[in-house]
Design a protein around this motif. Structure first.
Motif, mmCIF file in Angstrom:
data_model
loop_
_atom_site.group_PDB
_atom_site.id
_atom_site.type_symbol
_atom_site.label_atom_id
_atom_site.label_comp_id
_atom_site.label_asym_id
_atom_site.label_seq_id
_atom_site.Cartn_x
_atom_site.Cartn_y
_atom_site.Cartn_z
ATOM 1 N N GLN A 266 -14.826 -26.599 17.857
ATOM 2 C CA GLN A 266 -15.379 -25.924 19.027
ATOM 3 C C GLN A 266 -16.009 -24.565 18.702
ATOM 4 O O GLN A 266 -17.091 -24.269 19.168
ATOM 5 C CB GLN A 266 -14.315 -25.819 20.126
ATOM 6 N N ASN A 267 -15.314 -23.737 17.917
ATOM 7 C CA ASN A 267 -15.919 -22.444 17.573
ATOM 8 C C ASN A 267 -15.894 -22.167 16.082
ATOM 9 O O ASN A 267 -15.200 -21.262 15.642
ATOM 10 C CB ASN A 267 -15.160 -21.278 18.217
ATOM 11 N N PRO A 268 -16.624 -22.944 15.316
ATOM 12 C CA PRO A 268 -16.655 -22.604 13.894
ATOM 13 C C PRO A 268 -17.310 -21.240 13.706
ATOM 14 O O PRO A 268 -18.256 -20.902 14.439
ATOM 15 C CB PRO A 268 -17.499 -23.726 13.276
ATOM 16 N N THR A 269 -16.798 -20.448 12.779
ATOM 17 C CA THR A 269 -17.339 -19.103 12.603
ATOM 18 C C THR A 269 -18.432 -19.048 11.543
ATOM 19 O O THR A 269 -19.371 -18.272 11.659
ATOM 20 C CB THR A 269 -16.219 -18.117 12.223
ATOM 21 N N GLU A 270 -18.303 -19.882 10.514
ATOM 22 C CA GLU A 270 -19.256 -19.778 9.407
ATOM 23 C C GLU A 270 -20.527 -20.574 9.714
ATOM 24 O O GLU A 270 -20.468 -21.668 10.265
ATOM 25 C CB GLU A 270 -18.631 -20.328 8.116
ATOM 26 N N ASP A 271 -21.659 -20.045 9.278
ATOM 27 C CA ASP A 271 -22.932 -20.705 9.543
ATOM 28 C C ASP A 271 -23.030 -22.062 8.852
ATOM 29 O O ASP A 271 -23.568 -23.017 9.395
ATOM 30 C CB ASP A 271 -24.097 -19.819 9.067
ATOM 31 N N ARG A 272 -22.496 -22.102 7.620
ATOM 32 C CA ARG A 272 -22.597 -23.358 6.877
ATOM 33 C C ARG A 272 -21.792 -24.465 7.566
ATOM 34 O O ARG A 272 -22.182 -25.624 7.561
ATOM 35 C CB ARG A 272 -22.117 -23.171 5.431
ATOM 36 N N THR A 273 -20.669 -24.081 8.143
ATOM 37 C CA THR A 273 -19.874 -25.060 8.878
ATOM 38 C C THR A 273 -20.664 -25.565 10.078
ATOM 39 O O THR A 273 -20.732 -26.774 10.332
ATOM 40 C CB THR A 273 -18.564 -24.422 9.376
ATOM 41 N N LYS A 274 -21.275 -24.628 10.806
ATOM 42 C CA LYS A 274 -22.049 -25.016 11.996
ATOM 43 C C LYS A 274 -23.167 -25.973 11.612
ATOM 44 O O LYS A 274 -23.402 -26.978 12.290
ATOM 45 C CB LYS A 274 -22.643 -23.771 12.659
ATOM 46 N N LEU A 275 -23.854 -25.631 10.515
ATOM 47 C CA LEU A 275 -24.963 -26.466 10.071
ATOM 48 C C LEU A 275 -24.478 -27.875 9.738
ATOM 49 O O LEU A 275 -25.072 -28.870 10.161
ATOM 50 C CB LEU A 275 -25.617 -25.821 8.839
ATOM 51 N N PHE A 276 -23.374 -27.933 8.996
ATOM 52 C CA PHE A 276 -22.826 -29.236 8.598
ATOM 53 C C PHE A 276 -22.435 -30.042 9.826
ATOM 54 O O PHE A 276 -22.777 -31.219 9.951
ATOM 55 C CB PHE A 276 -21.618 -29.026 7.678
#
Lengths: 270, 257
Positions: A253-263
């Motif tokens: 729901q709230n990933p903090t890292e950009d790479r996580t969001k992208l994945f």
């Protein structure tokens, strides 16, 4: 060093202290990795991974291919020798081959390609290691095997050979085979990635069942549904590092890292 | 016709065929042993051990079987004499340890078994290496040791893969055993030649020899097909009902038979 790594190290230190004091409480780390590095030639598969896994905890590791997830769990039972850092499993630090044999008895592993022994019946696949490694009698080993094959729903196939079974059935046998050694931890390396879609759930159900019964598990998978439902903690890896870690709620729901969001945006789009 | 196919000629062919089979079977057994040793040596971590195995394989694969047989028969007397004089006599206080020469049969067995051992070692090595690494990893992750992994997990499926090329080389060896005729081993080829000098019937006699070789080859061929079935657990079981789990001990024993 990131704050996260420091936090992990603090946790590791606390856990070690707890174990030294002889405490066997549920919070004690069963597996502790500190600064683990692994190189394949010039390629750095792991660049300093810290990870503590508590007894009974289910950790799901996700990340793009080549991120080091498989290498990570293969280092935990010594299928790959790590180049730097320390790996401790149930108080045993993996250093040389003698430790390895001891660790491998406690750590079960399930592979993407099942890796059943094709020349042996299902029953013999499951009884071989208890008989050869634990010195179990034939009768004892068969009793254990029958109970486990029943548990994974495959008892009636016990006298077939692996190639006579479907992929999902083979993977359930592989799980029973690993469980027959009564491991303290189970490692799963993309256990459903080689399966036809309709067989994925029969394997995931067995794994959920295992988790519900308190097995400590580290699962590398692309099954986000499984991660959401079963994981106590989700670990996102990229480029040989742990990029982000948290509960499934936090993670999805709230990933903090950009790479996580992208994945996540790539795999959760459809 | 009566002097063309006499009992004596039939007897000579039969004796020749028996000697061909004896020579081939004994040679093949030794070749398997040499091949196994060389294959294990090639998998060794020791560079010298590995190098010796490679040298042996290259030497015997790279020279004609006929030259090897001539060497084993005609060159060994000279070499044995040197060795006796320079090595064994000084070491053993004057005793001569090596015989003056090898018998034709022994020379043929030695040369052919070393030659075929070189080929078979590659078959064995290929068989072992073609077993998916995942099998050994799964076994290792269950805590099995290196020896158990080889014995239970790698060797059985590897042998299954080795059987067809083993069969090829067995038939090739049966035919190459005819080379032993050149150093006066009276096997099938040489006894055929000798029979022709009695009855002057080369067409018939060589055809007969060919038919006998063919018959022996077919026996070998069937034998290896049978081994393929035996080595395949599923084909071995074909035609028999799947054993149910209930009579576990008897059912499992049957599977192993």
């Amino acid at each position: 060093m990131s704050a996260q790594n420091r936090a992990a190290q603090n946790r590791a230190a606390q856990n070690r202290a707890a174990e030294n004091a002889g405490a066997e409480n549920a919070g004690a780390a069963l597996i502790a990795l500190e600064g683990v590095e692994k190189h394949f030639g010039s390629f750095k598969a792991l660049r300093g991974v810290d990870l503590d896994v508590a007894r009974g905890e289910v950790v799901v590791v996700i990340g793009p291919s080549g991120s080091g997830k498989s290498t990570l769990i293969r280092c935990i039972n010594g299928l790959e020798a790590h180049d730097a850092g320390t790996i401790t499993v149930d108080g045993i630090r993996i250093k040389d081959t003698r430790d390895l044999a001891e660790v491998r008895r406690e750590v079960g592993m399930v592979f993407q390609q099942f890796n059943l022994f094709p020349e042996m019946t299902v029953l013999r696949n499951v009884t071989l290691a208890p008989m050869r490694v634990r010195g179990a009698s034939r009768k004892m080993a068969i009793d254990i095997a029958r109970r486990l094959l029943d548990r994974v729903g495959i008892l009636e196939q016990a006298h077939k050979y692996p190639e006579e079974l479907s992929g999902g059935q083979q993977q359930r046998v592989a799980i029973a085979r690993a469980l027959a050694m009564e491991p303290k931890v189970m490692l799963f390396d993309e256990p459903t990635s080689a399966l036809d879609p309709e067989m994925i759930n029969e394997v995931l159900d067995v794994m959920k069942d295992l988790a519900a019964q308190g097995m400590t598990m580290i699962v590398v998978t692309h099954e986000m549904g499984f991660a959401r439902e079963v994981a106590d903690r989700v670990l996102f890896m990229d480029g040989g590092r742990v990029v982000e870690t948290g509960t499934p709620e936090h993670f999805f729901q709230n990933p903090t890292e950009d790479r996580t969001k992208l994945f996540l945006s790539k795999i959760l789009r459809h | 016709m009566s002097n063309v196919v006499t009992p004596a000629i039939l007897h000579a062919l039969l004796k020749g065929a028996i000697l061909s089979v004896q020579l081939s079977v004994l040679t093949y057994g030794l070749a398997l042993l040499f091949g196994l040793i060389a294959a294990l040596m090639r998998r060794s971590g020791n560079v010298v051990v590995k190098g010796v195995a490679r040298f042996y394989i290259e030497l015997f694969r790279g020279t004609p079987a006929l030259v090897q047989i001539f060497f084993a028969y005609f060159a060994t007397p000279q070499i044995f004499a040197w060795l006796n004089r320079l090595v064994f006599e000084p070491l053993s206080g004057g005793r001569v340890l090596l015989p003056p020469h090898l018998s034709p049969f022994a020379a043929a067995v030695l040369a052919l078994s070393l030659g075929y051992g070189a080929y078979l070692s590659e078959v064995i090595r290929a068989g072992i290496e073609s077993i998916h690494k995942g099998q050994a990893e799964a076994a290792a992750s269950l805590g099995l040791g290196g020896r158990d992994i080889m014995r239970f997990v790698v060797i059985p499926p590897a042998i299954r893969l080795m059987i067809p090329p083993f069969g090829n080389y067995a038939l090739a060896l049966l035919k190459d055993s005819s080379l032993a005729s050149t150093i006066s081993v009276v096997e099938l080829t040489l006894s055929t030649e000798r029979a022709i000098s009695y009855n002057y019937q080369p067409a018939m006699m060589w055809a007969a020899a060919a038919v006998i070789y063919l018959a022996l080859s077919m026996v070998g061929s069937f034998l290896f097909s049978y081994l393929e079935v035996v080595a395949d657990p599923i084909r071995r079981r074909r035609g028999r009902p799947l054993t149910r789990l209930e009579p576990v001990s008897s059912g499992d024993g049957e599977g192993d038979a």
